[in-house]
Design an enzyme around this catalytic site. Structure first.
Site, PDB file in Angstrom:
ATOM      1  N   LEU A  97      26.678  58.474  44.378  1.00  0.00           N
ATOM      2  CA  LEU A  97      25.800  58.388  45.548  1.00  0.00           C
ATOM      3  C   LEU A  97      25.789  57.007  46.179  1.00  0.00           C
ATOM      4  O   LEU A  97      25.673  56.867  47.394  1.00  0.00           O
ATOM      5  CB  LEU A  97      24.364  58.767  45.162  1.00  0.00           C
ATOM      6  CG  LEU A  97      24.120  60.184  44.677  1.00  0.00           C
ATOM      7  CD1 LEU A  97      22.635  60.370  44.374  1.00  0.00           C
ATOM      8  CD2 LEU A  97      24.583  61.207  45.711  1.00  0.00           C
ATOM      9  N   SER A  98      25.864  55.968  45.352  1.00  0.00           N
ATOM     10  CA  SER A  98      25.734  54.620  45.895  1.00  0.00           C
ATOM     11  C   SER A  98      26.372  53.625  44.937  1.00  0.00           C
ATOM     12  O   SER A  98      26.499  53.888  43.737  1.00  0.00           O
ATOM     13  CB  SER A  98      24.253  54.270  46.099  1.00  0.00           C
ATOM     14  OG  SER A  98      24.107  53.015  46.733  1.00  0.00           O
ATOM     15  N   SER A  99      26.777  52.484  45.496  1.00  0.00           N
ATOM     16  CA  SER A  99      27.408  51.458  44.672  1.00  0.00           C
ATOM     17  C   SER A  99      27.154  50.086  45.278  1.00  0.00           C
ATOM     18  O   SER A  99      26.730  49.962  46.430  1.00  0.00           O
ATOM     19  CB  SER A  99      28.918  51.710  44.555  1.00  0.00           C
ATOM     20  OG  SER A  99      29.536  51.582  45.825  1.00  0.00           O
TER      21      SER A  99
END
Length: 374
Positions: A97-99
């Protein structure tokens, strides 16, 4: 020492790691003193108290945390926070989803923004909040607005920014493809998520002569805004791969293996292994639209799919299996012929034009023969 430093048990151990990271970024290219000072001042580890690494065997993720009871595990977490690599910070099942982006890529993007004091910035894709903190260090926290779709992500980023000493950054939970009109107009808009097209709201929220910098097709497009409906610019030379935009501007892809029941077979002389070349994949994305590509058959060929359900599998013996409304491999052949004819062009020979509802990418010049609808 700031109050944030006093509350941070890792501040002393992180200092040499942060200095080493800054030196590595500096060796990667030009490093404006303002951004160097920002990377020296903003502690990345405060923004990644938990992150994940893919296991070498491909069997899921390994979690690294500042809260691990094992001091050796905490040491590995801290060292990893200052490596020049992207860090996965939010996952849902097997979905990323996110990094936190690779720091040297972040530095290149910040340089490309050509920011001046007194300007305001809208960031699409808050992530951990680290990039917003770098912007806040340079411009002041009141100049920075950052938007992300997921409340868990924005809540965490808000906490990270507060811990690092930037609580006044405006963090918004919302659809980034819509921008954030409440604080418009902005001088700069920077996206840290892959786009299928440039959302029209962004140009409406950007001042004339402003700059929009966004990942597109595995590259970074820097668009100079003329007015609320027009912008044009070139890609940077650097490759860039980000988590895709989510929200109303997102598109979905079937898996490359999901060849539909209407199968067609033909042959090709274009080698499937060309998809292993980063510059060719970039050109193919401009020609064919956003694609998913994957090696298949134990390395004997390649598979590509598009959002409209089109799919192609090409084997090394020249056999091509097709499905869906388009012959994706015909587009790969077209891109390959152009790629060879033009001497395998670098990304900075390509550009993009936005003219109202019409968007297109091009090679060398907007009105030239090599142009593709977005």
């Amino acid at each position: 020492m700031t109050d944030a430093d006093r509350a941070d048990p890792y501040v002393a151990a992180a200092e040499p790691l942060r200095a080493r990271l800054v030196r590595r970024i500096a060796t990667a290219g030009a490093f404006d003193p303002r951004w160097r000072a920002a990377f020296e001042a903003v502690p990345r580890h405060l923004f990644v108290p938990v992150y994940y690494r893919l296991r070498p065997s491909g069997g899921g993720f390994t979690r690294l945390s500042a809260g691990s009871p094992d001091p050796r595990a905490r040491a590995r977490w801290l060292a990893g926070a200052y490596e020049d690599t992207p860090l996965v910070t939010h996952i849902r099942g097997s979905e990323l989803l996110s990094s936190s982006s690779q720091p040297s890529l972040m530095a290149a993007m910040l340089e490309a923004l050509e920011i001046r004091q007194g300007q305001t910035v809208l960031e699409i894709g808050t992530g951990t909040g680290f990039n917003a903190a770098l912007l806040a260090h340079c411009l002041g926290p009141e100049a920075v607005t950052t938007v992300d779709l997921d409340r868990a992500i924005t809540d965490a980023a808000r906490a990270h920014l507060g811990a690092a000493g930037y609580p006044s950054v405006t963090v918004v939970t919302g659809d980034g493809s819509l921008g954030w009109a409440h604080r418009a107009p902005y001088d700069r808009i920077i996206a840290t998520c892959e786009l299928p097209s440039i959302p029209p709201q962004w140009l409406r929220q950007c001042r004339p002569d402003g700059l929009v910098l966004a990942p597109f097709g595995g590259g970074l497009i820097a668009l100079r805004v003329t007015d609320s409906g027009h912008a044009q610019g070139r890609f940077l030379r650097t490759p860039a791969y980000f988590v895709s935009l989510r929200g109303t501007g997102a598109i979905a892809h079937p898996a490359p293996e999901a060849i539909g029941p209407e199968q067609r077979i033909r042959t090709t002389t274009t080698p499937p292994q060309v998809l292993d070349d980063d510059l060719f994949r970039f050109l193919l994305t401009l020609v064919a639209g956003e694609l998913e590509t994957r090696w298949a058959f134990g390395g004997r060929g390649a598979a590509v799919t598009a959002a409209d359900g089109s799919a192609a599998r090409a084997a090394r013996d020249g056999t091509v299996l097709l499905a869906g409304p388009r012959d994706l491999w015909a587009l790969a052949e077209e891109a390959y012929d152009l790629w060879q004819r033009e001497g395998r062009p670098q990304r900075d020979r390509f550009g993009m034009t936005v003219d109202g509802d019409h968007q297109w990418t091009w090679l060398d010049r907007p009105e030239g023969p090599n142009a593709w609808e977005v």
